[in-house]
Design an enzyme around this catalytic site. Structure first.
Site, PDB file in Angstrom:
ATOM      1  N   LYS A 261      -4.944   5.760  11.197  1.00  0.00           N
ATOM      2  CA  LYS A 261      -5.715   4.521   9.849  1.00  0.00           C
ATOM      3  C   LYS A 261      -6.477   3.717  11.279  1.00  0.00           C
ATOM      4  O   LYS A 261      -5.860   3.064  12.287  1.00  0.00           O
ATOM      5  CB  LYS A 261      -4.398   3.792  10.029  1.00  0.00           C
ATOM      6  CG  LYS A 261      -4.929   2.979   8.944  1.00  0.00           C
ATOM      7  CD  LYS A 261      -3.248   1.889   8.027  1.00  0.00           C
ATOM      8  CE  LYS A 261      -3.436   0.334   7.943  1.00  0.00           C
ATOM      9  NZ  LYS A 261      -2.340  -0.007   7.478  1.00  0.00           N
ATOM     10  N   ASP A 266      -6.455  -6.310   9.537  1.00  0.00           N
ATOM     11  CA  ASP A 266      -6.284  -6.536   7.968  1.00  0.00           C
ATOM     12  C   ASP A 266      -5.202  -7.528   7.057  1.00  0.00           C
ATOM     13  O   ASP A 266      -4.409  -8.355   7.869  1.00  0.00           O
ATOM     14  CB  ASP A 266      -5.238  -5.173   8.063  1.00  0.00           C
ATOM     15  CG  ASP A 266      -4.172  -5.464   6.478  1.00  0.00           C
ATOM     16  OD1 ASP A 266      -4.600  -5.360   5.697  1.00  0.00           O
ATOM     17  OD2 ASP A 266      -2.702  -4.773   6.587  1.00  0.00           O
ATOM     18  N   LYS A 273      -1.799 -11.638   3.116  1.00  0.00           N
ATOM     19  CA  LYS A 273      -1.185 -12.377   4.312  1.00  0.00           C
ATOM     20  C   LYS A 273      -0.821 -13.722   4.389  1.00  0.00           C
ATOM     21  O   LYS A 273      -1.283 -14.156   5.237  1.00  0.00           O
ATOM     22  CB  LYS A 273      -1.333 -11.450   5.342  1.00  0.00           C
ATOM     23  CG  LYS A 273      -0.674  -9.871   5.521  1.00  0.00           C
ATOM     24  CD  LYS A 273      -1.235  -9.140   6.403  1.00  0.00           C
ATOM     25  CE  LYS A 273      -0.608  -7.213   6.441  1.00  0.00           C
ATOM     26  NZ  LYS A 273      -0.145  -7.171   6.000  1.00  0.00           N
ATOM     27  N   ASP A 284      -4.116  -3.332  13.854  1.00  0.00           N
ATOM     28  CA  ASP A 284      -3.833  -2.194  12.227  1.00  0.00           C
ATOM     29  C   ASP A 284      -4.647  -1.042  12.677  1.00  0.00           C
ATOM     30  O   ASP A 284      -4.734  -0.221  11.297  1.00  0.00           O
ATOM     31  CB  ASP A 284      -4.277  -3.068  11.411  1.00  0.00           C
ATOM     32  CG  ASP A 284      -3.280  -2.429   9.601  1.00  0.00           C
ATOM     33  OD1 ASP A 284      -2.930  -1.397  10.141  1.00  0.00           O
ATOM     34  OD2 ASP A 284      -3.700  -2.266   8.613  1.00  0.00           O
ATOM     35  N   ASP A 343      -3.453  -5.199  -0.215  1.00  0.00           N
ATOM     36  CA  ASP A 343      -2.330  -4.637   1.074  1.00  0.00           C
ATOM     37  C   ASP A 343      -2.022  -3.957   1.508  1.00  0.00           C
ATOM     38  O   ASP A 343      -1.436  -3.264   2.414  1.00  0.00           O
ATOM     39  CB  ASP A 343      -1.282  -6.131   1.412  1.00  0.00           C
ATOM     40  CG  ASP A 343      -0.985  -6.054   2.547  1.00  0.00           C
ATOM     41  OD1 ASP A 343      -1.599  -5.959   3.566  1.00  0.00           O
ATOM     42  OD2 ASP A 343      -0.052  -7.581   3.491  1.00  0.00           O
ATOM     43  N   GLU A 345      -3.875  -0.608   1.354  1.00  0.00           N
ATOM     44  CA  GLU A 345      -5.205  -0.036   2.035  1.00  0.00           C
ATOM     45  C   GLU A 345      -5.031   1.185   2.815  1.00  0.00           C
ATOM     46  O   GLU A 345      -5.316   1.229   2.448  1.00  0.00           O
ATOM     47  CB  GLU A 345      -5.706  -1.631   2.635  1.00  0.00           C
ATOM     48  CG  GLU A 345      -5.830  -1.966   3.961  1.00  0.00           C
ATOM     49  CD  GLU A 345      -4.740  -2.475   4.435  1.00  0.00           C
ATOM     50  OE1 GLU A 345      -3.693  -3.258   3.425  1.00  0.00           O
ATOM     51  OE2 GLU A 345      -4.256  -1.883   5.884  1.00  0.00           O
ATOM     52  N   ARG A 347      -3.487   3.239   2.824  1.00  0.00           N
ATOM     53  CA  ARG A 347      -2.682   4.501   1.970  1.00  0.00           C
ATOM     54  C   ARG A 347      -4.127   5.129   1.533  1.00  0.00           C
ATOM     55  O   ARG A 347      -4.532   5.817   0.964  1.00  0.00           O
ATOM     56  CB  ARG A 347      -1.657   4.684   1.447  1.00  0.00           C
ATOM     57  CG  ARG A 347      -1.497   3.818   0.203  1.00  0.00           C
ATOM     58  CD  ARG A 347      -0.532   3.030  -0.275  1.00  0.00           C
ATOM     59  NE  ARG A 347       0.014   2.461   0.220  1.00  0.00           N
ATOM     60  CZ  ARG A 347       1.462   2.126   0.796  1.00  0.00           C
ATOM     61  NH1 ARG A 347       1.817   2.085  -0.486  1.00  0.00           N
ATOM     62  NH2 ARG A 347       2.547   1.223   1.446  1.00  0.00           N
TER      63      ARG A 347
HETATM   64  N1  BES Z   1      -1.202  -2.842   8.103  1.00  0.00           N
HETATM   65  C1  BES Z   1       0.146  -3.573   7.232  1.00  0.00           C
HETATM   66  C2  BES Z   1       1.371  -3.203   7.666  1.00  0.00           C
HETATM   67  C3  BES Z   1       2.294  -3.783   9.042  1.00  0.00           C
HETATM   68  C4  BES Z   1       2.782  -4.623   8.839  1.00  0.00           C
HETATM   69  C5  BES Z   1       1.994  -2.937  10.659  1.00  0.00           C
HETATM   70  C6  BES Z   1       3.257  -5.284  10.102  1.00  0.00           C
HETATM   71  C7  BES Z   1       2.227  -3.700  11.514  1.00  0.00           C
HETATM   72  C8  BES Z   1       3.022  -4.510  11.067  1.00  0.00           C
HETATM   73  C9  BES Z   1       0.098  -2.692   5.818  1.00  0.00           C
HETATM   74  O1  BES Z   1      -1.661  -2.196   5.648  1.00  0.00           O
HETATM   75  C10 BES Z   1       0.196  -3.439   4.348  1.00  0.00           C
HETATM   76  O2  BES Z   1       0.234  -4.191   4.636  1.00  0.00           O
HETATM   77  N2  BES Z   1       1.911  -2.783   4.153  1.00  0.00           N
HETATM   78  C11 BES Z   1       1.768  -3.702   2.593  1.00  0.00           C
HETATM   79  C12 BES Z   1       2.240  -2.977   2.119  1.00  0.00           C
HETATM   80  C13 BES Z   1       2.737  -3.145   0.127  1.00  0.00           C
HETATM   81  C14 BES Z   1       1.649  -4.595  -0.395  1.00  0.00           C
HETATM   82  C15 BES Z   1       2.998  -1.651  -0.019  1.00  0.00           C
HETATM   83  C16 BES Z   1       3.505  -3.736   3.872  1.00  0.00           C
HETATM   84  O3  BES Z   1       4.162  -2.881   4.045  1.00  0.00           O
HETATM   85  O4  BES Z   1       3.703  -5.030   3.107  1.00  0.00           O
HETATM   86 ZN    ZN Z   2      -2.926  -2.807   7.208  1.00  0.00          ZN
HETATM   87 MN    MN Z   3      -2.472  -4.451   4.588  1.00  0.00          MN
END
Ligand code: BES
Ligand code: ZN
Ligand code: MN
Length: 501
Positions: A261, A266, A273, A284, A343, A345, A347
């Protein structure tokens, strides 16, 4: 780092590390002069060989190093890779606190019997990382001067050429872990999709067996990579899909494909966020950095397998044109996706990359590494990566590599229940399942990806915790990126190469 070898723990060495487990302490099987020196400390129980115990001595005895650091490894039968990594790092940190820049590491033959002894070296090298990449002037040169510059490996008997080449491999691999760390820790203003592409290009220019294909925005549009393009829409920086193909025998061998990824920042997009969650999100792209570092190692070690490393790269930011919740995107595979949350993104971009990998390469194994979900951190903490996938044999192989390198993985469930949840209402799929609130997020993310790998033997590593962990180990740098996954993937590829002969 300069590496040299010696068979004597002599007086010319300024600082020597002496790892010893509890059995060595009990039996007193130290080199003769050392035994005379440490006897008293052991008798008085000032050193027992317990895990992470240290004792620094300044022998006045002629023929011994000027400083000698004992590090405990605990009971011999319980010595793990993790313990060796931590002990190597601990001892190296002692040297650095004492402003030593030439360090010797004594590996007694008793220890060399253990296949894992080289992790002492890995630990020592991994902690000797220059983190202050943007410091200038006097402070910077001061900090650089504190890095250990030479490591002498001391053994009772000369090392076999096989042992020496394993040590050289450790040196190469850990240098590339540092490479990944630096890519992850640099800000997103510098490490853009184009920057990552340039890194891949420079690598491919150095090795004829490494070919680069890099798809820019126009090419991604022609190919119909609607998920990568959708996430990219809010960004002024163009996206890339970068593909490195290491084919040392120039054969039509089915490759092992590793996907990372590559979100260079992000922000969450319109599902922005909050403060506290965004600061590390230049990291990220840890998956993409891992892919670059693994491919570099593969080339430098001339791994005799066809390995393809690829990563989609884009920012996830907001603008008047950014993608929005409720948008419907059409993927490279043809499947349509409702965006429930901008968020989620990672996937999306990975889905296009995985579908491309499957179609282009028919991988023997397909592995992706992604800082995909906060939910994975909630489930497993920061030491473990989540391991999910469609192929038990592949996952077992990753677990085997993991038990060597101490980059821990833990399986999470992935079945039709989760796939069912990722079905869309007006489109084929959706990228989140809001009615589950925060439950089972890592499995849902993986279930989405699964829709794009077909019958391919695939494994997914959710590295959100360990790649950016806050709770550092002795060998982690103090900056964002740990480089988690590089040694794991290199070990996996080496095991695979050995097995295929
Ligand atoms: N990049 C984040 C996940 C992440 C969070 C990585 C903290 C490292 C530390 C990812 O893109 C994300 O934002 N995921 C969301 C998914 C949700 C919206 C279903 C999450 O984990 O909240
Ligand atoms: Zn992310
Ligand atoms: Mn995200």
């Amino acid at each position: 780092m300069r590496i040299s070898y010696s068979t004597s723990l002599n007086g010319r060495l300024p600082f020597a590390i002496l790892p010893c487990d509890e059995t060595t302490v009990k039996t007193g099987r130290f080199p003769k002069k050392v035994r005379a020196l440490v006897g008293r400390y052991i008798k008085e129980k000032r050193f027992t060989g317990a895990p992470k115990e240290t004792l620094v001595l300044s022998p006045t005895l002629a023929g011994l190093p000027r400083e000698l650091a004992l590090v405990g490894l605990g009971p011999r039968e319980k010595v793990t890779s993790e313990m060796l990594l931590e002990s190597g790092a601990l001892a190296m940190n002692l040297a650095r606190e004492r402003k030593q820049v030439e360090v010797a590491l004594f590996l007694p033959s008793e220890l060399l019997v253990n296949d894992r002894y080289q992790f002492l070296i890995d630990g020592a090298l991994l902690t000797n990382y220059y983190a202050s990449l943007y410091k200038t002037g006097k402070e910077a040169s001061e900090l650089k001067r504190q890095l250990v510059r030479s490591l002498t490996i001391v053994t009772d008997t000369p090392l076999t050429s096989q042992s020496r080449s394993r040590i050289r491999e450790a040196l190469t691999t850990t240098a590339n872990v540092d490479y990944a760390r630096s890519l992850i820790s640099r800000p997103s203003s510098e490490v853009t999709p184009e920057y990552l592409e340039t890194e891949a290009r420079e690598l491919s220019n150095r090795y004829p067996a490494m070919t680069l294909t890099s798809l820019d925005k126009a090419q991604l549009t022609t190919l119909g990579m609607g998920l990568i393009l959708g996430v990219n829409r809010g960004s002024t920086r163009e996206p890339r899909l970068v593909i490195l193909d290491w084919n040392p025998r120039q054969e039509k061998e089915q490759p092992i494909v590793i996907v990372g990824k590559g979100i260079t920042f992000d922000s969450g997009g319109y599902n922005l966020k909050p403060t506290g969650s965004m600061e590390d999100m230049h990291g990220d792209m840890a998956g993409a950095a891992t892919v670059l570092a693994v491919m570099r190692t593969v080339a430098e070690l001339r791994v005799p397998l066809r390995v393809v490393g690829l990563f989609p790269a884009t920012e996830n930011v907001v603008s008047g044109d950014a993608y929005k919740p409720s948008d419907v995107l059409t993927s490279f595979s043809g499947k349509t996706v409702e965006v429930g949350n901008t968020d989620a993104e990672g996937r999306l971009i990975l889905a296009d990359a995985l579908a491309y990998a499957v179609k282009t390469f028919k991988p023997r194994y397909l592995i992706d590494l992604a800082t995909l979900t906060g939910a994975c951190i909630v489930a497993l903490g920061e030491r473990y990566a989540g391991l999910l996938g469609t192929d038990t044999e592949l996952m077992e192989k990753i677990e085997r590599a993991s038990s060597m390198t101490a980059e821990r993985v833990w399986r999470l469930p992935l079945d039709d229940y989760f796939s069912e949840k990722m079905k869309g209402t007006i489109a084929d799929l959706r990228n989140v399942a809001p009615e589950l609130k925060r439950a089972a997020g890592a499995s849902l993310g993986a279930a989405f990806l699964k829709e794009f790998v077909g019958e391919t033997a695939w494994a997914h590593l959710d590295i959100a915790g360990p790649a950016l962990r806050q709770d550092k180990t002795a060998y982690d740098p103090k900056t964002v990126g740990t480089g988690f996954g590089v040694r794991l993937m290199v070990e996996f590829l080496k095991l695979e190469a050995d097995q295929r002969g």
